[in-house]
Design a protein around this motif. Structure first.
Motif, PDB file in Angstrom:
ATOM      1  N   GLU A 115       0.840  -1.188   0.000  1.00  0.00           N
ATOM      2  CA  GLU A 115       0.000   0.000   0.000  1.00  0.00           C
ATOM      3  C   GLU A 115       0.880   1.245   0.000  1.00  0.00           C
ATOM      4  O   GLU A 115       1.851   1.339   0.738  1.00  0.00           O
ATOM      5  N   ASP A 116       0.519   2.179  -0.848  1.00  0.00           N
ATOM      6  CA  ASP A 116       1.302   3.401  -0.970  1.00  0.00           C
ATOM      7  C   ASP A 116       1.305   4.135   0.374  1.00  0.00           C
ATOM      8  O   ASP A 116       0.274   4.422   0.944  1.00  0.00           O
ATOM      9  N   SER A 117       2.482   4.415   0.882  1.00  0.00           N
ATOM     10  CA  SER A 117       2.590   5.069   2.192  1.00  0.00           C
ATOM     11  C   SER A 117       3.597   6.192   2.110  1.00  0.00           C
ATOM     12  O   SER A 117       4.159   6.497   1.062  1.00  0.00           O
ATOM     13  N   ALA A 118       3.842   6.771   3.245  1.00  0.00           N
ATOM     14  CA  ALA A 118       4.788   7.882   3.280  1.00  0.00           C
ATOM     15  C   ALA A 118       6.219   7.428   3.097  1.00  0.00           C
ATOM     16  O   ALA A 118       7.091   8.208   2.726  1.00  0.00           O
ATOM     17  N   VAL A 119       6.483   6.145   3.346  1.00  0.00           N
ATOM     18  CA  VAL A 119       7.858   5.631   3.219  1.00  0.00           C
ATOM     19  C   VAL A 119       8.064   4.992   1.853  1.00  0.00           C
ATOM     20  O   VAL A 119       8.940   5.402   1.091  1.00  0.00           O
ATOM     21  N   VAL A 120       7.280   3.980   1.537  1.00  0.00           N
ATOM     22  CA  VAL A 120       7.378   3.318   0.231  1.00  0.00           C
ATOM     23  C   VAL A 120       6.497   4.106  -0.736  1.00  0.00           C
ATOM     24  O   VAL A 120       5.352   3.747  -1.014  1.00  0.00           O
ATOM     25  N   SER A 121       7.052   5.181  -1.244  1.00  0.00           N
ATOM     26  CA  SER A 121       6.246   6.112  -2.031  1.00  0.00           C
ATOM     27  C   SER A 121       5.784   5.526  -3.357  1.00  0.00           C
ATOM     28  O   SER A 121       4.733   5.893  -3.867  1.00  0.00           O
ATOM     29  N   SER A 122       6.557   4.600  -3.925  1.00  0.00           N
ATOM     30  CA  SER A 122       6.189   4.013  -5.215  1.00  0.00           C
ATOM     31  C   SER A 122       5.186   2.877  -5.065  1.00  0.00           C
ATOM     32  O   SER A 122       4.572   2.462  -6.041  1.00  0.00           O
ATOM     33  N   GLY A 123       5.073   2.315  -3.866  1.00  0.00           N
ATOM     34  CA  GLY A 123       4.177   1.187  -3.661  1.00  0.00           C
ATOM     35  C   GLY A 123       4.745  -0.135  -4.121  1.00  0.00           C
ATOM     36  O   GLY A 123       4.050  -1.144  -4.116  1.00  0.00           O
ATOM     37  N   VAL A 124       6.021  -0.149  -4.516  1.00  0.00           N
ATOM     38  CA  VAL A 124       6.671  -1.366  -4.997  1.00  0.00           C
ATOM     39  C   VAL A 124       7.962  -1.570  -4.216  1.00  0.00           C
ATOM     40  O   VAL A 124       8.765  -0.645  -4.061  1.00  0.00           O
ATOM     41  N   ALA A 125       8.169  -2.796  -3.741  1.00  0.00           N
ATOM     42  CA  ALA A 125       9.406  -3.155  -3.051  1.00  0.00           C
ATOM     43  C   ALA A 125       9.983  -4.398  -3.694  1.00  0.00           C
ATOM     44  O   ALA A 125       9.244  -5.242  -4.226  1.00  0.00           O
ATOM     45  N   TRP A 126      11.314  -4.503  -3.683  1.00  0.00           N
ATOM     46  CA  TRP A 126      11.996  -5.652  -4.278  1.00  0.00           C
ATOM     47  C   TRP A 126      12.736  -6.408  -3.179  1.00  0.00           C
ATOM     48  O   TRP A 126      13.510  -5.823  -2.414  1.00  0.00           O
ATOM     49  N   VAL A 127      12.520  -7.692  -3.126  1.00  0.00           N
ATOM     50  CA  VAL A 127      13.164  -8.541  -2.125  1.00  0.00           C
ATOM     51  C   VAL A 127      14.061  -9.534  -2.855  1.00  0.00           C
ATOM     52  O   VAL A 127      13.573 -10.401  -3.598  1.00  0.00           O
ATOM     53  N   GLY A 128      15.354  -9.391  -2.682  1.00  0.00           N
ATOM     54  CA  GLY A 128      16.305 -10.325  -3.262  1.00  0.00           C
ATOM     55  C   GLY A 128      16.819 -11.271  -2.196  1.00  0.00           C
ATOM     56  O   GLY A 128      16.269 -11.365  -1.102  1.00  0.00           O
ATOM     57  N   ILE A 129      17.890 -11.979  -2.516  1.00  0.00           N
ATOM     58  CA  ILE A 129      18.459 -12.889  -1.526  1.00  0.00           C
ATOM     59  C   ILE A 129      19.521 -12.197  -0.670  1.00  0.00           C
ATOM     60  O   ILE A 129      19.971 -12.773   0.325  1.00  0.00           O
ATOM     61  N   TRP A 130      19.895 -10.977  -1.037  1.00  0.00           N
ATOM     62  CA  TRP A 130      20.881 -10.239  -0.253  1.00  0.00           C
ATOM     63  C   TRP A 130      20.309  -8.959   0.352  1.00  0.00           C
ATOM     64  O   TRP A 130      20.733  -8.548   1.431  1.00  0.00           O
TER      65      TRP A 130
END
Length: 242
Positions: A40-55
């Motif tokens: 959900e678009d919030s004040a921190v994750v402004s784009s609404g997209v996060a990437w989770v890798g192995i590192w």
């Protein structure tokens, strides 16, 4: 020198395929786009997209810099932390080992092809070793790749600590290009390994390798020279004495 280059044409193609597969595996190891989280678009994750890798886990944010400028916030995923899922820990270990083993497989493949093109008869030992290393590298990378793929498909969550600034569960998630690159690289490495393992050295008969280029014997050379020399023409010689 025995001519053997024609016996390993398929393996030459497999060497190039293994090189491409190894490079894709190395690229997948460093990418952060293994899991793409839609939050959900919030004040921190402004784009609404996060990437989770192995590192690392990363997202774009406008809050930590001057408004109008964008910065990527990334946090390292420590395998010793309790929140780290086992599939990510397996990815950190096995993907790194896969890159190292794949590098050894490509080096062994280069040495195998060097022996063939220089006519060094070492049998199929080095080809089998190359194939085994390529297959091992493919299996090592497939385990974490398929494991993480399953976690994405089943919408598994990660209980991130507060310093990650990410929710424990996304709104939805899908597979990123990191897993896709890794799967293609593993498939190429597996195919190359099978091709290398199928190499068969030419058999020897009477101390000579079959399908090799035999040297021309002296008697044959003398016969060819005799045919090419021909006979003297008496009419031409009598014409010269005039």
């Amino acid at each position: 020198m025995t001519y053997l280059a024609h016996t390993a044409q398929a393996q030459l193609t497999a060497l190039w395929t293994a090189s491409v597969g190894w490079m894709l595996t190395a690229v997948a190891l460093g990418l952060i786009q293994w899991r793409v989280w839609l939050v959900e678009d919030s004040a921190v994750v402004s784009s609404g997209v996060a990437w989770v890798g192995i590192w690392r886990a990363c997202f774009n944010s406008h809050t930590e810099v001057t408004p109008g400028f964008q910065v990527m916030h990334c946090t390292y995923i420590d395998p010793r932390e309790a929140f780290t899922p086992p599939e990510i820990v397996a990815g950190q270990v096995l993907m790194l080992l896969s890159v190292l083993v794949g590098l050894g497989g490509n080096a062994s493949g280069v040495y195998s092809m060097r022996n063939v093109y220089f006519g060094v008869e070492k049998g199929s030992v080095w080809f089998i070793a190359t194939g085994a290393l390529c297959l091992l590298a493919a299996v090592m990378s497939l385990v974490p790749l398929l494991w993480n793929l399953t976690s994405v498909v089943t919408n598994q969550t990660i209980d991130f600590p507060s310093d990650f600034k990410l929710p424990s569960a996304p709104t939805s998630q899908h597979v990123g290009c990191g897993i896709s690159f890794g799967l293609v690289g593993a498939a190429l490495m597996a195919v190359s390994g099978v091709v290398f393992c199928k190499y068969k050295a030419p058999k020897k008969t009477n101390g000579r390798t079959q399908n090799s280029v035999a040297p021309v014997s002296r008697s044959m050379s003398a016969g060819v020279l005799t045919v090419l020399k021909g006979k003297d023409n008496p009419a031409f010689e009598s014409h010269q004495h005039l």
